[in-house]
Design a protein around this motif. Structure first.
Motif, PDB file in Angstrom:
ATOM      1  N   LEU A  12      12.672  -5.902  -6.043  1.00  5.39           N
ATOM      2  CA  LEU A  12      11.499  -6.128  -6.885  1.00  5.39           C
ATOM      3  C   LEU A  12      10.906  -7.515  -6.677  1.00  5.39           C
ATOM      4  O   LEU A  12       9.695  -7.692  -6.752  1.00  5.39           O
ATOM      5  CB  LEU A  12      11.892  -5.927  -8.355  1.00  5.39           C
ATOM      6  N   VAL A  13      11.757  -8.485  -6.381  1.00  8.88           N
ATOM      7  CA  VAL A  13      11.293  -9.868  -6.224  1.00  8.88           C
ATOM      8  C   VAL A  13      11.583 -10.433  -4.830  1.00  8.88           C
ATOM      9  O   VAL A  13      11.634 -11.647  -4.634  1.00  8.88           O
ATOM     10  CB  VAL A  13      11.886 -10.775  -7.325  1.00  8.88           C
ATOM     11  N   ASN A  14      11.780  -9.533  -3.872  1.00  4.91           N
ATOM     12  CA  ASN A  14      11.964  -9.916  -2.468  1.00  4.91           C
ATOM     13  C   ASN A  14      13.111 -10.893  -2.245  1.00  4.91           C
ATOM     14  O   ASN A  14      12.983 -11.878  -1.516  1.00  4.91           O
ATOM     15  CB  ASN A  14      10.672 -10.489  -1.882  1.00  4.91           C
ATOM     16  N   LEU A  15      14.247 -10.617  -2.872  1.00 11.14           N
ATOM     17  CA  LEU A  15      15.452 -11.417  -2.649  1.00 11.14           C
ATOM     18  C   LEU A  15      16.464 -10.583  -1.879  1.00 11.14           C
ATOM     19  O   LEU A  15      16.352  -9.364  -1.812  1.00 11.14           O
ATOM     20  CB  LEU A  15      16.050 -11.856  -3.982  1.00 11.14           C
ATOM     21  N   THR A  16      17.445 -11.257  -1.303  1.00 12.92           N
ATOM     22  CA  THR A  16      18.495 -10.569  -0.555  1.00 12.92           C
ATOM     23  C   THR A  16      19.840 -10.821  -1.233  1.00 12.92           C
ATOM     24  O   THR A  16      19.953 -11.669  -2.121  1.00 12.92           O
ATOM     25  CB  THR A  16      18.573 -11.068   0.898  1.00 12.92           C
ATOM     26  N   ILE A  17      20.843 -10.134  -0.746  1.00  7.47           N
ATOM     27  CA  ILE A  17      22.200 -10.341  -1.267  1.00  7.47           C
ATOM     28  C   ILE A  17      22.680 -11.758  -0.974  1.00  7.47           C
ATOM     29  O   ILE A  17      23.513 -12.298  -1.700  1.00  7.47           O
ATOM     30  CB  ILE A  17      23.175  -9.277  -0.721  1.00  7.47           C
ATOM     31  N   ASP A  18      22.128 -12.395   0.060  1.00  5.81           N
ATOM     32  CA  ASP A  18      22.469 -13.790   0.350  1.00  5.81           C
ATOM     33  C   ASP A  18      21.892 -14.730  -0.713  1.00  5.81           C
ATOM     34  O   ASP A  18      22.443 -15.799  -0.960  1.00  5.81           O
ATOM     35  CB  ASP A  18      21.957 -14.209   1.723  1.00  5.81           C
ATOM     36  N   ASP A  19      20.773 -14.324  -1.332  1.00  6.44           N
ATOM     37  CA  ASP A  19      20.157 -15.130  -2.386  1.00  6.44           C
ATOM     38  C   ASP A  19      20.901 -14.975  -3.712  1.00  6.44           C
ATOM     39  O   ASP A  19      21.158 -15.962  -4.410  1.00  6.44           O
ATOM     40  CB  ASP A  19      18.698 -14.720  -2.606  1.00  6.44           C
ATOM     41  N   VAL A  20      21.209 -13.724  -4.066  1.00  7.91           N
ATOM     42  CA  VAL A  20      21.865 -13.413  -5.345  1.00  7.91           C
ATOM     43  C   VAL A  20      22.878 -12.295  -5.088  1.00  7.91           C
ATOM     44  O   VAL A  20      22.503 -11.202  -4.665  1.00  7.91           O
ATOM     45  CB  VAL A  20      20.849 -12.953  -6.411  1.00  7.91           C
ATOM     46  N   SER A  21      24.124 -12.577  -5.347  1.00  7.94           N
ATOM     47  CA  SER A  21      25.187 -11.596  -5.077  1.00  7.94           C
ATOM     48  C   SER A  21      25.114 -10.399  -6.027  1.00  7.94           C
ATOM     49  O   SER A  21      24.501 -10.471  -7.092  1.00  7.94           O
ATOM     50  CB  SER A  21      26.559 -12.257  -5.231  1.00  7.94           C
ATOM     51  N   ASP A  22      25.763  -9.314  -5.627  1.00 12.64           N
ATOM     52  CA  ASP A  22      25.849  -8.136  -6.490  1.00 12.64           C
ATOM     53  C   ASP A  22      26.477  -8.486  -7.834  1.00 12.64           C
ATOM     54  O   ASP A  22      26.023  -8.019  -8.882  1.00 12.64           O
ATOM     55  CB  ASP A  22      26.679  -7.024  -5.828  1.00 12.64           C
ATOM     56  N   ALA A  23      27.512  -9.300  -7.813  1.00 10.26           N
ATOM     57  CA  ALA A  23      28.195  -9.674  -9.050  1.00 10.26           C
ATOM     58  C   ALA A  23      27.258 -10.416 -10.000  1.00 10.26           C
ATOM     59  O   ALA A  23      27.250 -10.164 -11.210  1.00 10.26           O
ATOM     60  CB  ALA A  23      29.417 -10.539  -8.743  1.00 10.26           C
ATOM     61  N   LYS A  24      26.454 -11.316  -9.458  1.00  6.54           N
ATOM     62  CA  LYS A  24      25.522 -12.084 -10.286  1.00  6.54           C
ATOM     63  C   LYS A  24      24.422 -11.175 -10.824  1.00  6.54           C
ATOM     64  O   LYS A  24      24.053 -11.259 -11.999  1.00  6.54           O
ATOM     65  CB  LYS A  24      24.935 -13.246  -9.490  1.00  6.54           C
ATOM     66  N   VAL A  25      23.907 -10.272  -9.987  1.00  7.49           N
ATOM     67  CA  VAL A  25      22.872  -9.344 -10.450  1.00  7.49           C
ATOM     68  C   VAL A  25      23.444  -8.435 -11.532  1.00  7.49           C
ATOM     69  O   VAL A  25      22.782  -8.161 -12.537  1.00  7.49           O
ATOM     70  CB  VAL A  25      22.268  -8.514  -9.293  1.00  7.49           C
ATOM     71  N   SER A  26      24.674  -7.989 -11.377  1.00  8.26           N
ATOM     72  CA  SER A  26      25.310  -7.154 -12.407  1.00  8.26           C
ATOM     73  C   SER A  26      25.414  -7.910 -13.728  1.00  8.26           C
ATOM     74  O   SER A  26      25.198  -7.339 -14.798  1.00  8.26           O
ATOM     75  CB  SER A  26      26.699  -6.711 -11.951  1.00  8.26           C
ATOM     76  N   GLU A  27      25.724  -9.184 -13.637  1.00  5.87           N
ATOM     77  CA  GLU A  27      25.765 -10.027 -14.843  1.00  5.87           C
ATOM     78  C   GLU A  27      24.386 -10.066 -15.502  1.00  5.87           C
ATOM     79  O   GLU A  27      24.257  -9.930 -16.722  1.00  5.87           O
ATOM     80  CB  GLU A  27      26.210 -11.435 -14.444  1.00  5.87           C
TER      81      GLU A  27
END
Length: 82
Positions: A12-27
């Motif tokens: 949605l905001v053009n970020l990658t897993i390198d920018d924000v990890s799955d764990a952080k997004v889940s949080e």
């Protein structure tokens, strides 16, 4: 029912897993669902929700992600630049 994924938030905001990890997004998804639940008196589970609930959770979590990568901080609807 719909499940909001980490990839859908990052896309949605053009970020990658390198920018924000799955764990952080889940949080962030947990925080977003909690905030929306608090504001609406609904019980929202981002892993099994309606399309409308998913859209709201996804958008708020995406804002939290943008805040995170720019060094800011957020609580509910408040945002501060780091």
């Amino acid at each position: 029912m719909v499940s909001v994924t980490a990839d859908s938030v990052r896309n949605l905001v053009n970020l990658t897993i390198d920018d924000v990890s799955d764990a952080k997004v889940s949080e962030f998804l947990t925080q977003a669902a909690g905030e929306i639940s608090l504001e609406t008196d609904l019980t929202i589970d981002y892993s099994s929700c309606t399309e409308a609930e998913a859209a709201a959770v996804r958008l708020l979590a995406a804002l939290y992600c943008l805040c995170y990568v720019t060094g800011g901080s957020s609580v509910g609807r408040s945002f501060s630049l780091g």
